[in-house]
Design a protein around this motif. Structure first.
Motif, PDB file in Angstrom:
ATOM      1  N   GLN A   1       0.788  -1.225   0.000  1.00 52.59           N
ATOM      2  CA  GLN A   1       0.000   0.000   0.000  1.00 52.59           C
ATOM      3  C   GLN A   1       0.824   1.281   0.000  1.00 52.59           C
ATOM      4  OE1 GLN A   1      -2.188  -0.803   3.682  1.00 52.59           O
ATOM      5  NE2 GLN A   1      -1.079   0.854   4.698  1.00 52.59           N
ATOM      6  N   ASP A   2       2.125   1.199   0.272  1.00 51.32           N
ATOM      7  CA  ASP A   2       2.959   2.394   0.251  1.00 51.32           C
ATOM      8  C   ASP A   2       3.796   2.483  -1.030  1.00 51.32           C
ATOM      9  OD1 ASP A   2       4.604   0.255   0.823  1.00 51.32           O
ATOM     10  OD2 ASP A   2       5.704   1.241   2.448  1.00 51.32           O
ATOM     11  N   GLU A   3       3.510   1.634  -2.017  1.00 49.40           N
ATOM     12  CA  GLU A   3       4.266   1.633  -3.267  1.00 49.40           C
ATOM     13  C   GLU A   3       3.414   2.183  -4.416  1.00 49.40           C
ATOM     14  OE1 GLU A   3       5.502  -2.375  -3.893  1.00 49.40           O
ATOM     15  OE2 GLU A   3       7.010  -2.339  -2.304  1.00 49.40           O
ATOM     16  N   GLY A   4       4.096   2.646  -5.458  1.00 45.31           N
ATOM     17  CA  GLY A   4       3.413   3.142  -6.640  1.00 45.31           C
ATOM     18  C   GLY A   4       3.951   2.471  -7.882  1.00 45.31           C
ATOM     19  N   SER A   5       3.279   2.719  -9.012  1.00 42.69           N
ATOM     20  CA  SER A   5       3.677   2.106 -10.273  1.00 42.69           C
ATOM     21  C   SER A   5       3.219   3.005 -11.416  1.00 42.69           C
ATOM     22  CB  SER A   5       3.041   0.718 -10.419  1.00 42.69           C
ATOM     23  OG  SER A   5       3.161   0.219 -11.740  1.00 42.69           O
ATOM     24  N   ALA A   6       3.934   2.943 -12.528  1.00 39.13           N
ATOM     25  CA  ALA A   6       3.513   3.671 -13.725  1.00 39.13           C
ATOM     26  C   ALA A   6       2.289   3.028 -14.367  1.00 39.13           C
ATOM     27  CB  ALA A   6       4.659   3.724 -14.728  1.00 39.13           C
ATOM     28  N   GLU A   7       1.868   1.895 -13.852  1.00 43.01           N
ATOM     29  CA  GLU A   7       0.746   1.166 -14.435  1.00 43.01           C
ATOM     30  C   GLU A   7      -0.489   1.157 -13.542  1.00 43.01           C
ATOM     31  OE1 GLU A   7       2.543  -2.619 -15.062  1.00 43.01           O
ATOM     32  OE2 GLU A   7       4.190  -1.752 -16.229  1.00 43.01           O
ATOM     33  N   ILE A   8      -0.435   1.857 -12.393  1.00 47.15           N
ATOM     34  CA  ILE A   8      -1.556   1.833 -11.445  1.00 47.15           C
ATOM     35  C   ILE A   8      -2.010   3.256 -11.130  1.00 47.15           C
ATOM     36  CG2 ILE A   8      -2.347   1.135  -9.158  1.00 47.15           C
ATOM     37  CD1 ILE A   8      -0.355  -1.109  -9.197  1.00 47.15           C
ATOM     38  N   GLY A   9      -3.308   3.486 -11.277  1.00 45.54           N
ATOM     39  CA  GLY A   9      -3.949   4.725 -10.860  1.00 45.54           C
ATOM     40  C   GLY A   9      -5.130   4.385  -9.967  1.00 45.54           C
ATOM     41  N   PHE A  10      -6.157   5.238  -9.971  1.00 47.01           N
ATOM     42  CA  PHE A  10      -7.328   4.936  -9.134  1.00 47.01           C
ATOM     43  C   PHE A  10      -8.503   5.829  -9.530  1.00 47.01           C
ATOM     44  CE2 PHE A  10      -5.709   8.663  -7.053  1.00 47.01           C
ATOM     45  CZ  PHE A  10      -6.770   9.248  -6.386  1.00 47.01           C
ATOM     46  N   ARG A  11      -9.666   5.431  -9.065  1.00 44.65           N
ATOM     47  CA  ARG A  11     -10.862   6.282  -9.112  1.00 44.65           C
ATOM     48  C   ARG A  11     -11.579   6.117  -7.779  1.00 44.65           C
ATOM     49  NH1 ARG A  11     -13.935   4.972 -14.139  1.00 44.65           N
ATOM     50  NH2 ARG A  11     -12.023   3.922 -14.815  1.00 44.65           N
ATOM     51  N   ALA A  12     -12.402   7.094  -7.419  1.00 44.81           N
ATOM     52  CA  ALA A  12     -13.053   7.085  -6.109  1.00 44.81           C
ATOM     53  C   ALA A  12     -14.494   6.602  -6.216  1.00 44.81           C
ATOM     54  CB  ALA A  12     -13.007   8.482  -5.495  1.00 44.81           C
ATOM     55  N   ALA A  13     -15.044   6.249  -5.072  1.00 46.99           N
ATOM     56  CA  ALA A  13     -16.442   5.831  -4.963  1.00 46.99           C
ATOM     57  C   ALA A  13     -17.087   6.592  -3.816  1.00 46.99           C
ATOM     58  CB  ALA A  13     -16.536   4.323  -4.731  1.00 46.99           C
ATOM     59  N   MET A  14     -18.392   6.473  -3.691  1.00 49.59           N
ATOM     60  CA  MET A  14     -19.136   7.111  -2.607  1.00 49.59           C
ATOM     61  C   MET A  14     -20.348   6.242  -2.289  1.00 49.59           C
ATOM     62  SD  MET A  14     -21.016  10.878  -2.548  1.00 49.59           S
ATOM     63  CE  MET A  14     -19.498  11.834  -2.472  1.00 49.59           C
ATOM     64  N   THR A  15     -20.661   6.105  -1.020  1.00 50.14           N
ATOM     65  CA  THR A  15     -21.823   5.332  -0.598  1.00 50.14           C
ATOM     66  C   THR A  15     -23.110   6.043  -0.999  1.00 50.14           C
ATOM     67  OG1 THR A  15     -20.612   4.394   1.269  1.00 50.14           O
ATOM     68  CG2 THR A  15     -23.019   4.368   1.407  1.00 50.14           C
ATOM     69  N   LEU A  16     -24.074   5.290  -1.499  1.00 49.49           N
ATOM     70  CA  LEU A  16     -25.392   5.833  -1.823  1.00 49.49           C
ATOM     71  C   LEU A  16     -26.317   5.556  -0.644  1.00 49.49           C
ATOM     72  CD1 LEU A  16     -27.248   5.505  -5.214  1.00 49.49           C
ATOM     73  CD2 LEU A  16     -28.462   5.081  -3.083  1.00 49.49           C
ATOM     74  N   VAL A  17     -26.918   6.593  -0.101  1.00 50.01           N
ATOM     75  CA  VAL A  17     -27.826   6.430   1.038  1.00 50.01           C
ATOM     76  C   VAL A  17     -29.270   6.469   0.550  1.00 50.01           C
ATOM     77  CG1 VAL A  17     -26.243   7.335   2.768  1.00 50.01           C
ATOM     78  CG2 VAL A  17     -27.680   8.922   1.507  1.00 50.01           C
ATOM     79  N   GLY A  18     -30.124   5.676   1.175  1.00 43.83           N
ATOM     80  CA  GLY A  18     -31.524   5.646   0.795  1.00 43.83           C
ATOM     81  C   GLY A  18     -31.839   4.488  -0.119  1.00 43.83           C
ATOM     82  N   SER A  19     -32.920   4.630  -0.879  1.00 46.80           N
ATOM     83  CA  SER A  19     -33.406   3.565  -1.751  1.00 46.80           C
ATOM     84  C   SER A  19     -32.340   3.176  -2.773  1.00 46.80           C
ATOM     85  CB  SER A  19     -34.669   4.034  -2.480  1.00 46.80           C
ATOM     86  OG  SER A  19     -35.025   3.115  -3.495  1.00 46.80           O
ATOM     87  N   PRO A  20     -32.141   1.871  -2.988  1.00 46.83           N
ATOM     88  CA  PRO A  20     -31.099   1.435  -3.932  1.00 46.83           C
ATOM     89  C   PRO A  20     -31.507   1.569  -5.391  1.00 46.83           C
ATOM     90  CG  PRO A  20     -32.204  -0.471  -3.022  1.00 46.83           C
ATOM     91  CD  PRO A  20     -32.763   0.723  -2.300  1.00 46.83           C
ATOM     92  N   GLU A  21     -32.808   1.752  -5.676  1.00 46.24           N
ATOM     93  CA  GLU A  21     -33.260   1.821  -7.066  1.00 46.24           C
ATOM     94  C   GLU A  21     -32.887   3.176  -7.652  1.00 46.24           C
ATOM     95  OE1 GLU A  21     -36.990   0.006  -9.478  1.00 46.24           O
ATOM     96  OE2 GLU A  21     -37.494   1.320  -7.806  1.00 46.24           O
ATOM     97  N   ILE A  22     -32.150   3.164  -8.746  1.00 50.89           N
ATOM     98  CA  ILE A  22     -31.651   4.404  -9.344  1.00 50.89           C
ATOM     99  C   ILE A  22     -32.706   5.064 -10.223  1.00 50.89           C
ATOM    100  CG2 ILE A  22     -29.865   5.418 -10.815  1.00 50.89           C
ATOM    101  CD1 ILE A  22     -28.826   4.354  -8.154  1.00 50.89           C
ATOM    102  N   ASN A  23     -33.355   4.276 -11.046  1.00 51.13           N
ATOM    103  CA  ASN A  23     -34.295   4.836 -12.019  1.00 51.13           C
ATOM    104  C   ASN A  23     -35.603   4.052 -11.966  1.00 51.13           C
ATOM    105  OD1 ASN A  23     -35.365   6.354 -14.071  1.00 51.13           O
ATOM    106  ND2 ASN A  23     -34.220   5.340 -15.710  1.00 51.13           N
ATOM    107  N   PRO A  24     -36.540   4.425 -11.071  1.00 50.28           N
ATOM    108  CA  PRO A  24     -37.768   3.640 -10.913  1.00 50.28           C
ATOM    109  C   PRO A  24     -38.808   3.876 -12.001  1.00 50.28           C
ATOM    110  CG  PRO A  24     -37.767   5.518  -9.412  1.00 50.28           C
ATOM    111  CD  PRO A  24     -36.434   5.519 -10.102  1.00 50.28           C
ATOM    112  N   GLN A  25     -38.616   4.876 -12.856  1.00 54.29           N
ATOM    113  CA  GLN A  25     -39.604   5.182 -13.870  1.00 54.29           C
ATOM    114  C   GLN A  25     -39.837   3.983 -14.803  1.00 54.29           C
ATOM    115  OE1 GLN A  25     -37.143   7.265 -13.089  1.00 54.29           O
ATOM    116  NE2 GLN A  25     -38.263   8.957 -12.169  1.00 54.29           N
TER     117      GLN A  25
END
Length: 532
Positions: A493-517
């Motif tokens: 976890q303290d190492e890096g690489s020219a081949e590794i990046g990242f993206r972030a996430a976030m918890t969704l609170v409430g109903s899990p259905e995204i598009n109920p229509q």
């Protein structure tokens, strides 16, 4: 392929803030009959129920069940470290793209501007650009240019360790929430704070010694002159004014935003391994009425890596290494249009609308690596690496948090998985209580908890230890095999690489259905019971 992409633009982000700030409801409690939001009966506030939208840069991922490891149709290394098992992933938000160089430069700029004399803080946040160096390869120009040159500003940041990625997520959470509060008038706006108000007024005198921090703010420890905004929430609690803890505004006592108001965003974080694999596979695009029409071995449909469509026929879907010595194809007709990394919005997004979930750079996940993780995973939101922490208190009676030198709450390993008694919290428990609390920090990892001997073999007889973190997705320098979402590798976890990046996430609170229509729903009935 059926595209179910849901794009949340900046306008919708602002709309999400606006809906969180609606006038509070005037209904009453169904259990006591007492009116909500009434300053004469105690001032218990209940806001209209809102479903918070995603933070900037995020896309909604509707969760569900899937077979983790199920897309791996061949285990070339015979690792058997992602054996098929059915799990459920809750709905969540995920970055549309990998974090780019320009995003990291914004982070570095903030550190230099906020802590101009703290060279250590800035240095520790710098990516390791030396990851480009190879003894038998001329990559030296990337050492100085890749992070900072504008030609690479929309390329994924690399050389970032797992620890640095987590620090960035903490910083991003605070900046997003601070922007929401200042834009909404709950904190003093940036222009007035900098002295750019009417008549060129001097900068406001502020009592803030540290930058904004979400946890510290929610605990009531970030307020005062030069901090409070002009549109703070009304404080309906009569005891606040009596205790002298309320700030007085034009309409009477006011208060900071609370979590119950639904205005602030959840923390940004690294996605779990299960979330990452689920989002990359994006089987929702092949699903109708709970029936999956076709499986996948890549984030796109089909067994190949080239487009079969007429206009793009033969074009490669991702940035990867086709074979030894072939990183981009033949001059005059490059196959994947990239020699090293490519811009974070290049190639086509998957059915969730996520770019580069295969190739370009591999990506960090939150999980600690174990070869046999699948044997211990829970089947709902599986995650390996939980270490519970508590925020340290400086005043246990008032519940004030201790802060580090950057104004962030200090977090200590939790002594238990359950709520402490008041006596334990004050350090006044029985002898048995105190001895229990003085033992090892509580670790929910089953093996670490039960096994006092063999746990030490990790990191001694193998390269795997508690600091080994999972990364997934394949990179610009990997073969097509690693583009499969089920493949997994690890690095410290303290190492890096020219081949590794990242993206972030976030918890969704409430109903899990995204598009109920357009989907069947049970009718909603209001209670007929009335207080008399």
């Amino acid at each position: 392929m059926k595209r179910i992409t849901i794009y949340f633009t900046a306008g919708l982000f602002l709309l999400g803030i606006a809906t969180s700030c609606k006038k509070t409801t005037s209904s009453s409690s169904s259990k006591t009959g007492m009116a909500y939001n009434n300053k004469y009966n105690g001032g218990f506030e209940v806001n209209n129920k809102v479903k918070a939208g995603p933070g900037p840069g995020l896309i909604a991922i509707e969760g569900g069940t899937f077979v983790m490891g199920g897309s791996l149709n061949q285990d070339l290394g015979y690792e058997f470290d992602n054996v098929r098992r059915r799990v459920t992933v809750a709905s969540f938000y995920m970055d549309e793209t990998e974090v780019a160089n320009v995003d990291w430069l914004e982070y570095l700029h903030w550190i230099k501007r906020t802590y101009p004399t703290d060279a250590e803080y800035y240095y520790n946040a710098l990516p390791d650009t030396l990851v480009w160096r190879q003894p038998l390869s001329y990559n030296e120009p990337y050492v100085n240019n890749y992070l900072r040159h504008p030609a690479f500003q929309d390329y994924p940041v690399v050389g970032v360790s797992w620890e640095q990625a987590n620090d960035y997520c903490v910083w991003r959470t605070d900046r997003v929430n601070e922007e929401i509060l200042r834009r909404g008038g709950y904190l003093l706006d940036y222009k007035t704070l900098a002295g750019g108000g009417k008549g060129g007024a001097p900068a406001a005198t502020t009592t803030a010694k540290d930058p904004f921090n979400t946890d510290i703010y929610l605990n009531g420890q970030f307020r005062g002159e030069g901090i409070d905004g002009k549109k703070m929430k009304k404080d309906l609690n009569p005891n606040s004014a009596a205790a002298g803890t309320a700030t007085t505004g034009k309409g009477g006592p006011v208060r900071p935003v609370r979590l119950e108001d639904g205005i602030l965003k959840q923390p940004y974080r690294l996605p779990t391994e299960a979330e990452w694999e689920y989002a990359a596979l994006s089987l929702a695009g092949n699903t109708e009425y709970e029936n999956i029409a076709d499986g996948k071995i890549y984030p796109w449909n089909g067994l190949g890596v080239r487009s079969p469509k007429k206009r793009t026929q033969g074009m490669i879907y991702a940035n990867f290494k086709r074979g030894d010595g072939d990183n981009m194809g033949t001059g005059g007709y490059l196959n994947d249009k990239a020699d090293i990394t490519a811009p974070v919005r290049y190639y086509i997004p998957n059915d969730f609308g996520l770019y580069n979930m295969a190739g370009n750079v591999s990506e960090w996940t939150a999980d600690v690596y174990r070869k046999l993780s699948f044997e211990d995973f829970a089947d709902f939101n599986p995650y390996r690496g939980n270490e519970f922490v508590n925020k340290r208190l400086t005043d246990k009676q008032k519940g004030l948090y201790a802060k580090d030198k950057y104004g962030r709450p200090i977090k200590d390993p939790a002594p238990s998985s359950k709520k402490q008694t008041w006596a334990e919290l004050q350090g006044k428990g029985t002898k048995a209580d105190s001895s229990a609390l003085s033992g090892k920090p509580y670790k929910p990892d089953f093996r670490g908890f039960k096994d006092t001997v063999n746990a030490n073999l990790y990191g001694i007889t193998s390269l795997v230890n508690d600091r080994s973190r999972v990364y997934k997705g394949g990179s610009w320098n990997d073969r097509a095999y690693w583009l499969n979402p089920a493949t997994r590798r690890f690095m410290q976890q303290d190492e890096g690489s020219a081949e590794i990046g990242f993206r972030a996430a976030m918890t969704l609170v409430g109903s899990p259905e995204i598009n109920p229509q357009g989907k069947p729903q049970f009718p909603k009935y209001k209670s007929k019971a009335k207080a008399k």
